[in-house]
Design an enzyme around this catalytic site. Structure first.
Site, PDB file in Angstrom:
ATOM      1  N   SER A 200       0.802  -1.220   0.000  1.00  0.00           N
ATOM      2  CA  SER A 200       0.000   0.000   0.000  1.00  0.00           C
ATOM      3  C   SER A 200       0.834   1.270   0.000  1.00  0.00           C
ATOM      4  O   SER A 200       0.363   2.316  -0.465  1.00  0.00           O
ATOM      5  CB  SER A 200      -0.934   0.016   1.221  1.00  0.00           C
ATOM      6  OG  SER A 200      -1.838  -1.065   1.175  1.00  0.00           O
ATOM      7  N   HIS A 441      -6.679 -10.270   4.594  1.00  0.00           N
ATOM      8  CA  HIS A 441      -5.452 -10.826   5.183  1.00  0.00           C
ATOM      9  C   HIS A 441      -5.785 -11.912   6.212  1.00  0.00           C
ATOM     10  O   HIS A 441      -5.067 -12.911   6.340  1.00  0.00           O
ATOM     11  CB  HIS A 441      -4.616  -9.730   5.851  1.00  0.00           C
ATOM     12  CG  HIS A 441      -3.754  -8.946   4.913  1.00  0.00           C
ATOM     13  ND1 HIS A 441      -2.882  -9.542   4.029  1.00  0.00           N
ATOM     14  CD2 HIS A 441      -3.618  -7.606   4.720  1.00  0.00           C
ATOM     15  CE1 HIS A 441      -2.240  -8.615   3.340  1.00  0.00           C
ATOM     16  NE2 HIS A 441      -2.678  -7.427   3.729  1.00  0.00           N
ATOM     17  N   HIS A 479      -4.496  -2.088  -4.423  1.00  0.00           N
ATOM     18  CA  HIS A 479      -4.082  -3.403  -4.914  1.00  0.00           C
ATOM     19  C   HIS A 479      -5.230  -4.377  -4.684  1.00  0.00           C
ATOM     20  O   HIS A 479      -6.263  -4.020  -4.120  1.00  0.00           O
ATOM     21  CB  HIS A 479      -2.823  -3.894  -4.173  1.00  0.00           C
ATOM     22  CG  HIS A 479      -2.996  -3.895  -2.676  1.00  0.00           C
ATOM     23  ND1 HIS A 479      -3.751  -4.836  -2.022  1.00  0.00           N
ATOM     24  CD2 HIS A 479      -2.538  -3.044  -1.712  1.00  0.00           C
ATOM     25  CE1 HIS A 479      -3.747  -4.580  -0.721  1.00  0.00           C
ATOM     26  NE2 HIS A 479      -3.018  -3.490  -0.502  1.00  0.00           N
TER      27      HIS A 479
END
Length: 619
Positions: A200, A441, A479
């Protein structure tokens, strides 16, 4: 191919018509006998051959009749079998269908009355109207809002679209998230200068500064060495927030992550390492030469004026997010009412940056809970500093469990705009949905997708609060993630459910005999069944699960269900494919095709003349 639609003239069905043969009478008459006596009868004549006609319907595209028609073969039935063989054909004629140059409503009713056809036709009209309305000249945008869904890849957008639709009682697939309705879109290539799959820090730096850079560094060009403070000297970039500040616009940063985290920090900080959020995160030798990220936020005004001598700016006007620990001393006496750790603060230099901010902006409001947020009067407030959590703010689905209460992303967005638009020169605002990334995540699609749905609500709040004639809104992601939508589920199947095929009411089984979910991850911590748990981070407290799990009796739509993962890792990873860009307002027409991520800055600059107006102030 002729674009005029062809209408096939239906002719008679192909038939064989047999014409009956004609018999003779008595043959030739006999010759006259001698006078007075009858002559002998002549011999009978033989039967003639039967004539046959065969009609064959021709399809559209025939070599002779391009629009279709009928081929008529004729001949004699030599072998008497009642069928006209190819060898018996002595004549062929073609009757071709004429070209149709106009259609009646009934000719195309099946197409034009179809829902998909009519809805798409309406969309064309809407798109034409919006394209005609958008300002294409540079400098027409008074306000610029950059929305970043952290980790919001295309598969996340698709799944969240379906989830939001199903939450509204729809089948789901036909739904559209708010930003998908914006009139212009394109793609962004997300790689960092040194990394195929990015982080990021490098990606957000590209978006707000117009320069792609390395992984893990903030606000500096690729000439920097990560972790080397002095290498940033001469590599500092100028961001859109800084340019807007120099141009006299109001500026704001909103995030559900720590406000010192990589994405929001890229708007205001310069750092050789994204992890240097406060002084305790830095090696002593590096801290002696460089300022930590939290300190840079509070000193944003001073640092910008020092960098451009002679300018007078008033600093960031709205800052709202998490990360309070990086602004407080490592001393229990400074704990907030909703501190989660025994000692909330992390700073080892003894500085209370919240107190420093209040001293610098005595008319501003520092808030740390829902009550403080609700008490803000946008019309009478010039500056707001909101730190609503010790670390990241809560996931949207877990927000109700926050000790002191905290606002949603859509609430913060609406409030920020209400404050920033008090400036007649306009504003620059960046809004990040940071916890989409964190849900992925953790391998918990429930959290990631619900935060995406809330992100879409924040975009809608901005659309409702601004005018597309003077406000450029860009929505994108830094992303993507290794998040997949797979199998062959039937239309309307719950997006978080198990795959159920078309025409079935029971889950499909994989070759191992067990059911599987529509969404999943290529890597990560893998399967967990934590039931009603709404804090996705709790998944890290359980062992990594490798291999397949029998989900027959598992509620995969529960908040605490963590999808299976192919490759076991301590945390699921980012992915490297392109992400979407969506835009409306002045300059939005430039968002099209596939672009380097740094292009986004240049669209914002074109729309608002950020560089030109900042240069006027610096001179």
């Amino acid at each position: 191919m002729d674009k005029t639609m062809k209408k096939l003239t239906l002719l008679s069905v192909a038939i064989a018509v047999a014409l009956a043969g004609c018999s003779g009478d008595d043959g030739k008459d006999g010759t006259n006998g001698s006078a007075g006596a009858n002559g002998a009868n002549g011999a009978n004549g033989s039967n003639g051959l039967t004539s046959l006609i065969m009609q064959t319907q021709l399809p559209i595209g025939d070599d002779v009749c391009r629009n279709g028609g009928v081929k008529i073969d004729s001949g004699l039935d030599s072998d008497g079998n009642g069928v006209l063989a190819a060898s018996e054909v002595t004549g062929t004629e073609h009757v071709c269908a004429p070209t149709i140059t106009s259609l009646t409503a009934s000719d195309v009713a099946t197409t034009t009355s179809n829902q998909w056809y009519s809805e798409s036709e309406d969309r064309v009209l809407q798109a034409k109207a919006m394209a005609a309305k958008v300002a294409k000249e540079s400098g027409k945008a008074k306000n610029v809002i950059l929305f970043v869904g952290d980790g919001m890849g295309i598969s996340t957008v698709t799944a969240a679209r379906i989830l939001e639709g199903q939450n509204k009682g729809m089948m789901g697939e036909e739904n559209q998230l708010s930003f998908e309705k914006l009139p212009f879109s394109g793609f962004s290539k997300t790689y960092n200068v040194d990394a195929q799959t990015p982080d990021s820090a490098g990606t957000m730096t590209a978006m707000v500064a117009g320069v792609k850079t390395d992984m893990g560094v903030i606000g500096v060009a690729e000439g920097v060495t990560r972790g080397n403070c002095l290498s940033t000297k001469g590599q500092e970039l100028v961001t859109a927030a800084e340019l807007a500040e120099l141009a006299g616009k109001s500026t704001g940063i909103v995030s559900t992550a720590r406000i010192t985290h990589a994405t929001p920090a890229s708007a205001y900080a310069k750092s050789a390492d994204r992890d240097w959020e406060d002084v305790s995160d830095m090696p002593a030798n590096e801290a002696a030469n460089c300022e930590d990220i939290a300190s840079q936020l509070v000193n944003f005004e001073k640092n910008l004026e020092a960098r451009f001598p002679g300018v007078d700016v008033d600093g960031l006007d709205v800052v709202m997010g998490g990360g309070r620990r990086h602004f407080l001393p490592k001393d229990i006496a400074f704990n907030s009412t909703d501190a989660m750790s025994t000692v909330e603060g992390d700073r080892t230099d003894g500085r209370d940056l919240t107190a420093e901010w209040k001293a610098q902006y005595p008319a501003g409001q520092y808030v740390m809970d829902q009550a403080g947020f609700n008490a803000i009067n946008p019309a009478a407030t010039s500056k707001v500093f909101g730190l609503f959590n010790e670390s990241h703010m809560q996931y949207e689905t877990d927000r109700k469990n926050d000790i002191a209460g905290e606002p949603s992303l859509s609430e913060m967005t609406a409030k920020a705009i209400d404050i920033l638009d008090n400036n007649e020169k306009g504003f620059f605002l960046t809004v990040e949905a940071g916890r989409i990334d964190h849900g992925h995540h953790a391998g918990n699609a429930y959290a990631a997708l619900n935060d995406t749905v809330e992100f879409a609500k924040a975009v809608q709040a901005a659309v409702d609060a601004t005018d597309s004639d003077d406000t450029l809104i860009i929505v994108t992601a830094d992303h993507s993630h290794v998040f997949t939508i797979a199998g062959y589920p039937k239309r309307g199947n719950p997006i978080l459910g198990k795959v159920v095929g078309i025409g079935s009411d029971t889950p499909s089984l994989a070759d191992d005999g067990m059911p599987y979910t529509t969404v999943g991850y290529t890597n990560g911590i893998g399967y967990k069944n934590l039931g009603s748990q709404t804090d996705a981070d709790q998944g890290y407290n359980h062992p990594i699960v490798t291999g397949r799990v029998d989900l027959t009796d598992v509620d995969t739509q529960a908040p605490g269900f963590f999808q299976e993962a192919l490759v076991p890792l301590s945390s699921e990873t980012h992915a490297g494919e392109d992400v979407g860009i969506y835009a409306s307002g002045p300059g939005a027409h430039l968002v099209t095709g596939t672009n380097e991520q740094s292009y986004i800055f240049h669209v914002m600059d074109y729309a608002a003349d950020l560089v030109k107006n900042a240069e006027k102030a610096v001179k």
